[in-house]
Design an enzyme around this catalytic site. Structure first.
Site, PDB file in Angstrom:
ATOM      1  N   HIS A   1       0.903  -1.347  -0.051  1.00 54.78           N
ATOM      2  CA  HIS A   1       0.013   0.117  -0.142  1.00 54.78           C
ATOM      3  C   HIS A   1       0.850   1.527   0.111  1.00 54.78           C
ATOM      4  O   HIS A   1       0.741   2.100   0.926  1.00 54.78           O
ATOM      5  CB  HIS A   1      -0.967  -0.012   1.152  1.00 54.78           C
TER       6      HIS A   1
ATOM      7  N   HIS B   1      -0.887   4.433   9.906  1.00 56.49           N
ATOM      8  CA  HIS B   1       0.689   4.937   9.943  1.00 56.49           C
ATOM      9  C   HIS B   1       0.756   6.129  10.713  1.00 56.49           C
ATOM     10  O   HIS B   1       1.047   7.150  10.145  1.00 56.49           O
ATOM     11  CB  HIS B   1       1.008   5.089   8.761  1.00 56.49           C
TER      12      HIS B   1
ATOM     13  N   HIS C   1      10.853  -3.409   3.145  1.00 59.51           N
ATOM     14  CA  HIS C   1      11.152  -1.934   3.326  1.00 59.51           C
ATOM     15  C   HIS C   1      11.684  -1.627   4.757  1.00 59.51           C
ATOM     16  O   HIS C   1      11.252  -2.228   5.595  1.00 59.51           O
ATOM     17  CB  HIS C   1       9.936  -0.899   2.704  1.00 59.51           C
TER      18      HIS C   1
ATOM     19  N   GLU D   1       5.155  -5.522   8.132  1.00 63.46           N
ATOM     20  CA  GLU D   1       3.646  -5.098   7.769  1.00 63.46           C
ATOM     21  C   GLU D   1       3.184  -6.575   7.086  1.00 63.46           C
ATOM     22  O   GLU D   1       2.027  -6.779   7.036  1.00 63.46           O
ATOM     23  CB  GLU D   1       3.605  -4.105   6.801  1.00 63.46           C
TER      24      GLU D   1
HETATM   25 FE   LIG Z   1       2.271   0.483   5.412  1.00 65.27          FE
END
Ligand SMILES: [Fe+3]
Ligand SMILES: [Fe+3]
Lengths: 131, 280, 280, 131
Positions: free
Chosen positions: C12, C59, C193, C240
């Site tokens: 996302h 977030h 990431h 995540e």
């Molecule tokens: Fe995220």
């Protein structure tokens, strides 16, 4: 209604489930605001004007003005939220609670002093109730 | 290592907090109620818990309808008493134990409990009245507190089995905590009460007594009671009593009941109180 | 009765939302990324899900540091896009399905998951970017959404096993829902990431590929991966990806992989995308 | 420290656990306030004055003014909160992230374009790092 409600055969109460929480969201959020002294003052100074800050139904607003707790419960009010109104005006919780029964506050207190309401007759809809 | 040495169960009736706050708790009128805590007040002076893990439900004070956690844990430095609609209680600010709170939070989440972590929160009578019942009116509370907040306001509350399991997970967490401290776990709320509707005022002394009887050795049986039975038998708000099972689960298999008190009524509510020592 | 017919996994990445919002997603520069969604955009036009149970993490937008739920469920009428620090995304308000949300909330709590119920909430790119990837720029989103919010910001996140179990509980809940609707479950976030520190920029293509390979039939093995391994192998924010396991758990034992896409990099992130049909 | 930290042997990152969340609580709450346009304006008009609304440490405030993300992370800042500062001033997340590495923003973007940083050498403290 998709919610499973195993408590629907219990007389004389309203369980605060998802359906009631949806109905009463703004009503309860209004009640919550009475946690602040300045809001209590503003409410008592102009009840309707104060409530108009929340998108409550006209029925909910009128029932607040009438202090009609039975109606407010049916409109999605939760008792812990609703007693903020009556506590703010100095009414005891027992007095407020008695207003939803068929007794006067004194009769209700007398019943409590004598051991409270028996669950007998109050477990299932259709039993002799509130006896 | 840290150790859970005892558990306390107690109702958290707001009126009793008020009676203490206005210095009426020693009057003859209120003696039958408060004298049932005399034993515990003496006992706890000797026990000197460093931390109390205090299980309670919020009553529309710290939490509004926006977010309703099923289980939450306070991880804050301190917790001020909330204004519940008529001014905050004149009691000391509750001091947290951030090291222990975060340790429990991490451990219990990793044991499969979906806690909400709370870093800032006020606390209502559900948490402060039990402190007043046990410690009366001190300048400062004599122990730190880890608040465990349970949703019992919006249906459904967590099941009895889930509450026992959470208690056991808290026990595991504390057993792995590396500071040498004395921890108590308190379960609060209940017993019988019905605060709304035509059946308001329900009190079921037999049911409450059976609950207290079974708490020591038959708690797995109590854990099977569904919320609907609490509602039917003890009143809609009586279902708060399920929180005592978190305390019981945290004490290990063997406990000894060292004190009990039961009184009807306080306002709308049956008051129950029990002290269990952890024998494992 | 309601039925879960398919699952979608997708990163996302906020930048991709931005590229769609400024009408650049059809340019040659971005084609290699967006063309990987062409299949899914056609497929979903035929599938026409009534509701998407959309699993994502916030977030620091709907939730600040005050309260951090491990698992939360949106039960609101609608969810507006959040201002994440540079204005809200110009996308439609997300419409909820309150009947289904409350049904899932009640059922899943009673199955032993300690959900936080959310009655009012804004939603960030974690939820809106997947909608944009699948539906581009409609006047209104063509389905209702039940948001499932997972904490992956504050350590510890829920374990993979807990995520699979939650997915299975959601599956049970939907199987007992009495409306005849087509439900999809989407798992979002990841893949590799690392957004901070000297090792920022970590991408582990082999690890991500293996995850996609195992998702269909070896997801119980993926469920055993601890958060520390996600952090070590795929970057701190790569953890995540555990949320995809909620989607997978909700699909039942037998699935068929009908589409896959993987691209490196989008900004700091490896983009992964998969479509699984539920075959049970 | 009573918290179990199995990730402590991973180089070049800071896991946002209970210890960091406690350190950074007010710093992160300040960052959160930048969700609102009027707050962003007020912050950029007077950074220190604006931050003084939160009981942040002087070190935290100075590191915000310096946009020293590496330091802010060590002082309890969480990356999702911190990038609200840099996003509000129009900096891309990739640019902000690159400031924590030993590369320039361009070098960092080039590395990402070439497939990103390999996990090899970056899994355990003591391995060749950041290579
Ligand atoms: Fe995220
Ligand atoms: Fe209570």
């Amino acid at each position: 209604m998709a919610l499973d409600k195993p408590y629907q055969d219990i007389p004389g109460t309203t369980v605060f489930d998802g359906e009631m929480a949806r109905k009463g969201f703004h009503l309860n959020q209004f009640c919550m605001s009475l946690q602040k002294e300045e809001n209590r003052k503003a409410f008592f100074a102009d009840e309707l004007g104060y409530m108009n800050q929340w998108p409550m139904s006209e029925e909910q607003k009128q029932a607040v003005i009438d202090r009609d707790l039975t109606k407010l419960i049916s409109l999605g009010g939760n008792i812990y939220y609703l007693v903020k109104i009556t506590m703010a005006q100095g009414m005891s919780v027992a007095h407020a609670v008695s207003m939803m029964t068929d007794m006067s506050p004194d009769e209700y207190l007398e019943m409590m002093k004598n051991g409270g309401r028996s669950p007998d007759g109050n477990r299932y809809v259709g039993e002799q109730q509130n006896g | 290592m840290a150790k859970i040495t005892a558990g306390v169960g107690t109702s958290h009736v707001p009126l009793l907090g008020r009676i203490i706050d206005i210095n009426q708790s020693k009057t003859d009128d209120w003696k039958p109620i408060f004298s049932g805590y005399d034993f515990t007040r003496e006992w706890i002076k000797n026990e000197k818990p460093d931390v109390v893990v205090l299980v309670y439900n919020d009553h529309a004070n710290a939490f509004d309808m926006t977010m309703i956690p099923t289980f939450a844990i306070g991880c804050a430095e301190s917790y001020a008493p909330a204004d519940e609609g008529y001014g905050a209680r004149p009691v000391p600010v509750v001091q947290g134990d951030q090291d222990l709170s975060w340790h429990i939070a991490q451990s219990v989440i990793q044991q499969g409990f979906d806690l909400t972590i709370i870093n800032q929160m006020e606390v209502d009578h559900g948490l402060t009245v039990p402190l007043s019942m046990m410690f009366d009116q001190p300048e400062a509370w004599p122990c730190k507190v880890v608040p465990i907040m349970v949703n019992t306001v919006v249906y459904p509350a967590p099941s009895g089995e889930r509450c026992v399991a959470l208690g056991k997970a808290i026990r595991n967490a504390i057993a792995s905590y590396d500071k040498d401290i004395n921890v108590q776990v308190w379960g609060t709320g209940g017993m019988s009460h019905q605060l709304l509707g035509a059946r308001a005022g329900i009190i079921n002394r037999d049911w409450d007594t059976a609950f207290l009887d079974k708490l020591s050795n038959d708690y797995e049986e109590l854990a099977k009671i569904p919320q609907t039975e609490y509602i039917r038998e003890t009143g809609t708000e009586g279902s708060e009593t399920v929180m005592w099972l978190i305390m019981r689960g945290a004490l290990g298999e063997n406990v000894k009941e060292i004190h009990r008190h039961y009184h009807v009524p306080i306002s709308n509510t049956a008051l129950g109180h029990i002290v269990l020592s952890a024998e494992d």
